[in-house]
Design an enzyme around this catalytic site. Structure first.
Site, short mmCIF file in Angstrom:
data_model
loop_
_atom_site.label_atom_id
_atom_site.label_comp_id
_atom_site.label_asym_id
_atom_site.label_seq_id
_atom_site.Cartn_x
_atom_site.Cartn_y
_atom_site.Cartn_z
N ASP A 103 41.35 21.64 40.63
CA ASP A 103 40.78 21.89 41.95
C ASP A 103 39.34 22.38 41.79
OD1 ASP A 103 41.68 24.42 40.90
OD2 ASP A 103 41.50 25.31 42.90
N GLU B 154 43.37 27.25 41.29
CA GLU B 154 42.64 28.31 40.60
C GLU B 154 41.55 28.89 41.48
OE1 GLU B 154 39.92 30.54 38.05
OE2 GLU B 154 39.41 28.85 39.33
N1 BES Z 1 35.79 29.13 35.66
C1 BES Z 1 35.63 30.17 36.60
C2 BES Z 1 35.55 31.54 35.97
C3 BES Z 1 34.43 31.74 34.98
C4 BES Z 1 33.20 31.14 35.15
C5 BES Z 1 34.63 32.56 33.89
C6 BES Z 1 32.18 31.34 34.22
C7 BES Z 1 33.62 32.77 32.99
C8 BES Z 1 32.40 32.14 33.15
C9 BES Z 1 36.79 30.13 37.59
O1 BES Z 1 37.01 28.85 38.07
C10 BES Z 1 36.46 30.97 38.78
O2 BES Z 1 35.55 30.63 39.49
N2 BES Z 1 37.22 32.03 39.02
C11 BES Z 1 37.08 32.85 40.19
C12 BES Z 1 38.28 33.72 40.37
C13 BES Z 1 39.36 33.17 41.25
C14 BES Z 1 40.44 34.23 41.42
C15 BES Z 1 38.89 32.66 42.56
C16 BES Z 1 35.90 33.78 40.06
O3 BES Z 1 35.56 34.22 38.96
O4 BES Z 1 35.33 34.09 41.11
MN MN Z 2 37.07 27.49 36.52
MN MN Z 3 35.47 28.44 39.63
#
Ligand code: BES
Ligand code: MN
Ligand code: MN
Length: 451
Positions: A86, A150
């Site tokens: 996604d 995610e």
């Molecule tokens: N891949 C990201 C997280 C990420 C990005 C980790 C760059 C380290 C470096 C992930 O898809 C993301 O965006 N996670 C969200 C959290 C989720 C609970 C919505 C975030 O970090 O905001």
């Molecule tokens: Mn991600």
């Molecule tokens: Mn992300």
């Protein structure tokens, strides 16, 4: 040999990835529900094509989870690859230089929503798997779990993991969904922040009022909300919620020194973002601020009149979305409660305040002395000719702590994105170089891990 395989198949790899990037699998938007499923079905097909023996589209209360596996020998170690198909919404659409779901290549980079986060990154694993199968080099059992929620908090993944512990049995989790320092300086992520995501609503009078007739005599909820939000930080940039820092694990002097050894170019950082100065918690470097310190940010704020022209109104309501990034050993549930209590307690008598919690996730730190981490480091050394630097990223992948809690498994965060890849922003992109060298490094990981 792997190198050769990647080279001679790279055009096909890229055109397959383009097909996936064309599917607008925006999990947050119910209008895109059929597209999200289409992306899941695409992943199912590609796992089958790559040589997985068992591939399933697993239904959940929300978007489906794709599971696939190839077990070559039950006595060999098993790697569980996690990723997400996604993507974030593409808006604001007008800021894209080319349409978000019509991938193009410019200056060696693939531009599309999801190019880096996470389609381009998890797809490297499917192609690495394909290469190993075709070259008869597969030396471990592989399982894939690619989810579709995610970006909206993985609401149904926890249940899936709890209900499928034996299906997911593995020795280590491998994820590419984080960033490298740069193509010159490889790194492996060893820490991620947690998250508490809140929404607040402040209500003043029971209807929008004429701001001249009532202004000055009745509280304006936007003014009140702004003051409440402003009070959430002190003058040193610390979050001013009582108890917020109580459980924060301070790094040792040695850990801080180690962390700050990673190259960081402040001038480049500022110029890339077009900011004159940085701002954060006093007493910490930028790398420490994003990697090891908890924060609070307003993600959105609204209320009153925002249309064209001017309307003199004293609004009835004002709202904001506020998120907090967490670090070990803070707990998302505890911080959510602290925030809720505090925000209620600072509400002036002249407004009503409602606080609701959205999703959360726990912070995670991964070991650097495990067999899997060492295999990842060796893979970088072999392919990049450099020892990767352990780094702590500021983003969150809540499933990492869940895997540890439910399956007892550690994760290796072997990400190949760059902070400048504009994930979640307009013009998201992913370097073709990153994609190809990522595949090669992943193959090398398996070689070292099965030794
Ligand atoms: N891949 C990201 C997280 C990420 C990005 C980790 C760059 C380290 C470096 C992930 O898809 C993301 O965006 N996670 C969200 C959290 C989720 C609970 C919505 C975030 O970090 O905001
Ligand atoms: Mn991600
Ligand atoms: Mn992300």
């Amino acid at each position: 040999m792997v190198n050769q395989y990647i080279k001679s198949n790279q055009d096909r790899f890229l055109s397959e990835l383009f097909e996936l990037l064309k599917i607008p699998s925006v999990s947050a938007d119910s209008k895109h529900k059929p597209d999200v499923r289409k992306a899941a079905e695409f992943v199912v097909q590609k796992l089958k094509d790559a040589g997985a023996d068992k591939v399933e589209l697993c239904e959940t209360k929300g978007h489906p989870i794709v599971f696939g596996e190839k077990i070559i020998d039950p006595t060999k170690p098993t790697v569980l690859v996690y990723g997400h198909y996604d993507v974030q919404p593409a808006d604001p659409l007008n800021l894209w230089n080319s349409p978000a779901f019509e991938p193009i290549i410019k200056d060696g980079k693939i531009y599309a929503r999801g190019a880096c986060d996470d389609k381009g990154q998890f797809y490297m694993h499917i192609k690495a798997f394909e290469a190993m199968v075709n070259l008869q080099q597969l030396s471990c059992n592989i399982k894939f779990m690619i989810e579709g929620e995610e970006e909206v908090g993985s609401d149904n993944l926890g249940t899936f993991v709890k209900e499928n512990k034996s299906k997911l049995k593995a020795d280590v989790i491998l994820i590419s969904d984080t960033s490298l320092i740069s193509l010159d300086t490889p790194s492996i992520t060893v820490g991620l922040r947690g998250l508490s995501y809140m929404e607040v609503e402040v209500t003043g009078p029971n209807r929008d009022l004429h701001s001249g007739v009532y202004g000055g005599a009745v509280a304006n909820p936007i003014n009140a909300l702004s003051q409440m939000i402003a009070s959430l930080h002190d003058t040193n940039g610390k979050v001013a919620i009582p108890g917020f820092y109580d459980k924060v694990a301070e790094l040792t002097k040695a850990e801080r020194t180690q962390l700050n050894k990673a190259p960081f170019d402040l001038a480049g950082y500022k110029s890339e973002l077009d900011i004159k100065d940085i701002k954060g918690e006093e007493g910490y470097t930028t790398l420490e601020r994003t990697g090891t310190r908890p924060t609070l940010d307003v993600n959105g704020i609204w209320g009153g009149y925002t249309g064209e022209g001017a309307k003199t109104v004293l609004p009835s309501k004002a709202s904001a979305k506020i998120s907090m990034r967490l670090v070990p050993n803070q707990s998302s549930a505890e911080i959510t409660e602290l925030f809720t209590k505090h925000f209620q307690s600072i509400a002036p008598s002249y407004v009503k305040v409602k606080v609701t919690a959205h999703h959360g996730g726990e912070p995670a730190v991964t070991p650097t002395d495990s067999k899997a981490f060492k295999a990842a480091a060796s893979a970088f050394e072999e392919v990049w000719g450099k020892t990767p630097i352990p780094t702590r990223d500021g983003g969150s992948i809540p499933i990492v702590s869940l895997f540890k809690k439910e399956l007892g498994l550690d994760t290796v965060l072997m990400g190949f994105g760059l902070d400048s890849d504009a994930i979640h922003s307009p013009n998201e992109h992913y370097g073709i170089k990153n994609f190809l060298i990522g595949i090669e490094t992943i193959v090398a990981f398996y070689k070292h891990y099965s030794k």
